[in-house]
Design a protein around this motif. Sequence first.
Motif, PDB file in Angstrom:
ATOM      1  N   ARG A  16       1.779  38.815 -12.580  1.00  0.00           N
ATOM      2  CA  ARG A  16       1.490  37.943 -13.714  1.00  0.00           C
ATOM      3  C   ARG A  16       1.583  38.709 -15.023  1.00  0.00           C
ATOM      4  O   ARG A  16       2.108  38.216 -16.018  1.00  0.00           O
ATOM      5  N   GLN A  17       1.026  39.934 -15.046  1.00  0.00           N
ATOM      6  CA  GLN A  17       1.074  40.755 -16.251  1.00  0.00           C
ATOM      7  C   GLN A  17       2.515  41.090 -16.612  1.00  0.00           C
ATOM      8  O   GLN A  17       2.906  41.015 -17.780  1.00  0.00           O
ATOM      9  N   ARG A  20       4.316  37.829 -17.831  1.00  0.00           N
ATOM     10  CA  ARG A  20       3.922  37.431 -19.184  1.00  0.00           C
ATOM     11  C   ARG A  20       4.525  38.371 -20.230  1.00  0.00           C
ATOM     12  O   ARG A  20       4.983  37.926 -21.294  1.00  0.00           O
ATOM     13  N   HIS A 235      -7.588  45.546 -21.395  1.00  0.00           N
ATOM     14  CA  HIS A 235      -6.233  45.754 -21.934  1.00  0.00           C
ATOM     15  C   HIS A 235      -5.633  44.496 -22.540  1.00  0.00           C
ATOM     16  O   HIS A 235      -4.423  44.243 -22.433  1.00  0.00           O
ATOM     17  N   SER A 236      -6.469  43.659 -23.123  1.00  0.00           N
ATOM     18  CA  SER A 236      -6.003  42.454 -23.831  1.00  0.00           C
ATOM     19  C   SER A 236      -5.303  41.452 -22.926  1.00  0.00           C
ATOM     20  O   SER A 236      -4.601  40.555 -23.414  1.00  0.00           O
ATOM     21  N   GLU A 237      -5.474  41.594 -21.613  1.00  0.00           N
ATOM     22  CA  GLU A 237      -4.936  40.586 -20.699  1.00  0.00           C
ATOM     23  C   GLU A 237      -5.700  39.283 -20.911  1.00  0.00           C
ATOM     24  O   GLU A 237      -6.934  39.261 -20.873  1.00  0.00           O
ATOM     25  N   GLU A 253      -4.776  28.921 -17.667  1.00  0.00           N
ATOM     26  CA  GLU A 253      -4.609  30.082 -18.530  1.00  0.00           C
ATOM     27  C   GLU A 253      -4.094  29.749 -19.926  1.00  0.00           C
ATOM     28  O   GLU A 253      -3.962  30.635 -20.763  1.00  0.00           O
TER      29      GLU A 253
END
Length: 291
Positions: A16-17, A20, A235-237, A253
């Motif tokens: 997902r990271q 994105r 980490h700003s996720e 989300e």
Amino acid sequence: MVGTKSDLSRTTLPRRQLGRALRDARQASGHTLEQVAEVLEISRSTLSRLELGQNEKVKVRDVEFICQYYGLSEDRTEYLKTLVTQASTKVWWQDYRHLIRPGFNTYLQLEVAATELHFFQSLVIPGLLQTAEYARNVETYTATDTVDEVNRRVALRVQRSAILTRRHKPVRAEFLLHETVLRTVVGSNRTMASQLRHVADMGTRDNISIRIVPFTAGFPAGLAIPPYIAVDFPHSEPPVVYIEGAIGTMIFEEDDDIRRFRSIHDKLRCAALEEQPSRDLLRHIARRYEQ
């Protein structure tokens, strides 16, 4: 929002990271999916699945090529390449994979990476707070597995709860439990008494807040709210909200959805008893079960 069980079962947090980050980089460069797919000579659907974190077989060299096309820095490219490696790394619950419900593997990825968890539960004690005996009764009610499989599911729940009690950076967790959860007998009265005392004891930990939404609160958010878990990451996720039901799983989300859940959670929190009165109620009901 991510909705179908098949989609969720193929998604992990590193994917997902990565997805994105690649989507944001593409949009920042002003390219459409179709344009990038044509240049890279891949299908639009393949690129879309990659951006959604649903591509199970991601190659490091492909990600490196995409990063170069988007003009990303060397440091950024190296970081995204590490996410590819993490996506294929065996996780500790891999040995339980045949016992995990479709979609729940995704939540486990979220849970293990979380810095904070915010629960609202109106049906059952959350898994992270369950005693082994309570969990065994829950699994016996909801599954048709053998005794050994039920025991392994219970072991998975117990092992998960270590994120709350570990010495190094235990996860901060807030639990808003509706009074219905305390009054619903799972197993025996003895099981419930032990379970409620355990919940009260867990609420004394510095990283855990447990508050009861009493019957007298009515519907603080203006309507009946299903159980949910809001998950915050480092980490700003961006945060996500996870909802699991009997026939499906959803992850929200989008910014608007997250804001709505934050508002609902604030209203539930305002209607809940403070922590000490909540522990007092838990222990009072536990004594009633023991009589």
